[in-house]
Design a protein around this motif. Sequence first.
Motif, mmCIF file in Angstrom:
data_model
loop_
_atom_site.group_PDB
_atom_site.id
_atom_site.type_symbol
_atom_site.label_atom_id
_atom_site.label_comp_id
_atom_site.label_asym_id
_atom_site.label_seq_id
_atom_site.Cartn_x
_atom_site.Cartn_y
_atom_site.Cartn_z
ATOM 1 N N PRO A 24 0.749 -1.401 0.140
ATOM 2 C CA PRO A 24 -0.022 0.140 0.290
ATOM 3 C C PRO A 24 0.589 1.130 -0.520
ATOM 4 O O PRO A 24 0.215 2.279 -1.150
ATOM 5 C CB PRO A 24 -0.550 0.014 1.011
ATOM 6 C CG PRO A 24 -0.904 -1.988 1.704
ATOM 7 C CD PRO A 24 0.227 -2.121 1.373
ATOM 8 N N VAL A 25 1.727 1.355 0.852
ATOM 9 C CA VAL A 25 2.625 2.626 0.858
ATOM 10 C C VAL A 25 3.848 2.520 -0.684
ATOM 11 O O VAL A 25 3.333 3.795 -1.175
ATOM 12 C CB VAL A 25 3.979 1.684 1.929
ATOM 13 C CG1 VAL A 25 4.368 3.468 2.052
ATOM 14 C CG2 VAL A 25 2.761 2.201 3.231
ATOM 15 N N ARG A 26 4.413 1.475 -1.100
ATOM 16 C CA ARG A 26 4.446 1.473 -2.659
ATOM 17 C C ARG A 26 3.977 2.442 -3.556
ATOM 18 O O ARG A 26 4.182 3.436 -4.321
ATOM 19 C CB ARG A 26 4.674 1.030 -2.692
ATOM 20 C CG ARG A 26 6.518 0.136 -1.967
ATOM 21 C CD ARG A 26 7.696 -1.028 -2.859
ATOM 22 N NE ARG A 26 6.591 -2.097 -2.396
ATOM 23 C CZ ARG A 26 5.821 -3.137 -3.387
ATOM 24 N NH1 ARG A 26 5.567 -2.881 -4.339
ATOM 25 N NH2 ARG A 26 5.216 -3.935 -2.626
ATOM 26 N N GLU A 27 2.445 1.993 -3.719
ATOM 27 C CA GLU A 27 1.598 3.036 -4.407
ATOM 28 C C GLU A 27 1.218 3.927 -4.414
ATOM 29 O O GLU A 27 0.360 4.229 -4.894
ATOM 30 C CB GLU A 27 0.253 1.293 -4.736
ATOM 31 C CG GLU A 27 0.329 0.141 -4.528
ATOM 32 C CD GLU A 27 -1.092 -1.237 -4.657
ATOM 33 O OE1 GLU A 27 -2.383 -0.585 -3.793
ATOM 34 O OE2 GLU A 27 -1.032 -1.840 -4.843
ATOM 35 N N ALA A 28 1.184 4.415 -2.565
ATOM 36 C CA ALA A 28 0.584 5.746 -3.040
ATOM 37 C C ALA A 28 1.528 6.285 -2.775
ATOM 38 O O ALA A 28 1.169 7.524 -3.463
ATOM 39 C CB ALA A 28 0.373 6.042 -0.902
ATOM 40 N N LEU A 29 2.957 5.961 -2.955
ATOM 41 C CA LEU A 29 4.126 6.743 -3.225
ATOM 42 C C LEU A 29 4.001 7.276 -4.891
ATOM 43 O O LEU A 29 4.270 7.886 -5.269
ATOM 44 C CB LEU A 29 5.502 5.944 -2.768
ATOM 45 C CG LEU A 29 5.374 6.446 -0.779
ATOM 46 C CD1 LEU A 29 7.019 5.892 -1.191
ATOM 47 C CD2 LEU A 29 5.823 7.775 -1.055
ATOM 48 N N ALA A 30 3.714 6.176 -5.380
ATOM 49 C CA ALA A 30 3.799 5.908 -7.169
ATOM 50 C C ALA A 30 2.519 6.698 -7.201
ATOM 51 O O ALA A 30 3.286 7.476 -8.425
ATOM 52 C CB ALA A 30 3.576 4.789 -7.229
ATOM 53 N N PHE A 31 1.626 6.281 -7.103
ATOM 54 C CA PHE A 31 0.313 7.680 -7.465
ATOM 55 C C PHE A 31 1.045 9.023 -6.978
ATOM 56 O O PHE A 31 0.466 9.477 -7.630
ATOM 57 C CB PHE A 31 -1.094 7.166 -6.029
ATOM 58 C CG PHE A 31 -2.363 8.113 -6.864
ATOM 59 C CD1 PHE A 31 -2.848 8.249 -7.732
ATOM 60 C CD2 PHE A 31 -2.339 9.625 -5.765
ATOM 61 C CE1 PHE A 31 -4.036 8.687 -7.843
ATOM 62 C CE2 PHE A 31 -3.728 9.769 -5.744
ATOM 63 C CZ PHE A 31 -3.672 10.392 -7.136
ATOM 64 N N LEU A 32 1.616 9.507 -5.512
ATOM 65 C CA LEU A 32 1.522 10.391 -5.335
ATOM 66 C C LEU A 32 3.108 11.655 -6.436
ATOM 67 O O LEU A 32 2.516 12.377 -6.825
ATOM 68 C CB LEU A 32 2.116 10.238 -4.148
ATOM 69 C CG LEU A 32 3.246 12.276 -3.613
ATOM 70 C CD1 LEU A 32 1.452 12.959 -4.202
ATOM 71 C CD2 LEU A 32 3.565 11.835 -2.580
ATOM 72 N N ARG A 33 3.948 10.136 -6.515
ATOM 73 C CA ARG A 33 4.850 10.531 -7.417
ATOM 74 C C ARG A 33 3.895 11.060 -9.098
ATOM 75 O O ARG A 33 4.463 12.134 -9.816
ATOM 76 C CB ARG A 33 5.653 9.382 -7.499
ATOM 77 C CG ARG A 33 6.756 9.457 -8.961
ATOM 78 C CD ARG A 33 7.911 8.733 -8.539
ATOM 79 N NE ARG A 33 7.852 7.328 -9.340
ATOM 80 C CZ ARG A 33 7.269 6.582 -8.090
ATOM 81 N NH1 ARG A 33 7.587 6.740 -7.206
ATOM 82 N NH2 ARG A 33 6.515 5.294 -8.781
ATOM 83 N N ASN A 34 3.211 9.871 -9.643
ATOM 84 C CA ASN A 34 2.532 10.514 -10.746
ATOM 85 C C ASN A 34 1.824 11.624 -10.955
ATOM 86 O O ASN A 34 1.703 12.007 -12.083
ATOM 87 C CB ASN A 34 1.922 9.006 -11.540
ATOM 88 C CG ASN A 34 2.482 7.630 -11.447
ATOM 89 O OD1 ASN A 34 4.031 8.070 -12.304
ATOM 90 N ND2 ASN A 34 2.048 6.856 -11.356
ATOM 91 N N PHE A 35 0.920 11.972 -9.927
ATOM 92 C CA PHE A 35 0.320 12.746 -9.731
ATOM 93 C C PHE A 35 1.097 14.114 -9.622
ATOM 94 O O PHE A 35 0.579 14.781 -10.516
ATOM 95 C CB PHE A 35 -0.844 12.222 -8.585
ATOM 96 C CG PHE A 35 -1.990 14.091 -7.878
ATOM 97 C CD1 PHE A 35 -2.592 14.604 -9.074
ATOM 98 C CD2 PHE A 35 -1.474 14.793 -7.733
ATOM 99 C CE1 PHE A 35 -3.544 15.049 -8.482
ATOM 100 C CE2 PHE A 35 -1.362 16.372 -7.100
ATOM 101 C CZ PHE A 35 -3.105 16.550 -7.377
#
Length: 281
Positions: A24-35
């Motif tokens: 979940p943390v990696r997915e959240a970081l990936a979403f934040l980076r893309n955003f």
Amino acid sequence: MALDTEQQIALQSYNITSFWRQKPVREALAFLRNFLSRYGLLIVFALFWEIAPSLGWTNPAVLPPLGAILRALWNGVTVGTFSGDILISLQRAGTAFGAAVGVGIPLGLFMGHIRIIERSLDPILQLFRQTSALALYPVFILLLGLGETSKIFVIFWATLFPILLATIGGVKQVDPKLIEMARVYGAKPLTVFRRVVLPAALPQIFVGLRLSATTALLLLIAAEMIGANSGIGFQVMNAQYNFQIPLMFAAILLLALLGLSANFILETLQARLCRWSKVKN
């Protein structure tokens, strides 16, 4: 005691590392980076717009803070006349855009498929395309009056040619080998057109639709600034005359949001209808 301290430090480091490796943390970081990679510059621009007047970098009477513009937009939609103006503007632009689609796509498919017709009509189409719709607006007013008809027709005139030319280009770019293969397998001309030519030209047609949607909103403003007493374009001019600068920027922002919404709808429709072409966001 020193050994216990080192073990505690190692354990804390392990816990921190394991925390950042959780899915979940990696997915959240990936979403934040893309955003941030996509909208970071826009966020910085909005923040700069908000703080620039308070720091004295811009004149708040000419360029008000973004918060004041958003409040004016909210008041205009909830309390003011923006809701009615949105419906009127969408009716004008939607009618003209729908007419352009109804004329431009069938005519473009016909001209692109029959080269002799395209060759004969192309010179006059190029002449009409290079003639500015705004330059012709006084002519439309003389012929059709200062009512809704002239406003809708000038938008129709400007939005027709991107759709028409994109459709012609899409049909002409269809791979001849695909058409030849369909004919070899016994497909009739209507089947070839419906199953090969039209799907292959569809992505290019959507390019023309998106350009025309943007053009429709641009011409809508010009049409509503002349001889209109309603609509978003009228609100822009009326706010400028009365020096209601936040309200003027609110109407401009509202137009931008409508344009983004139209583009999003067309992109979504294209992604659904052209899944085979691997449409990328």
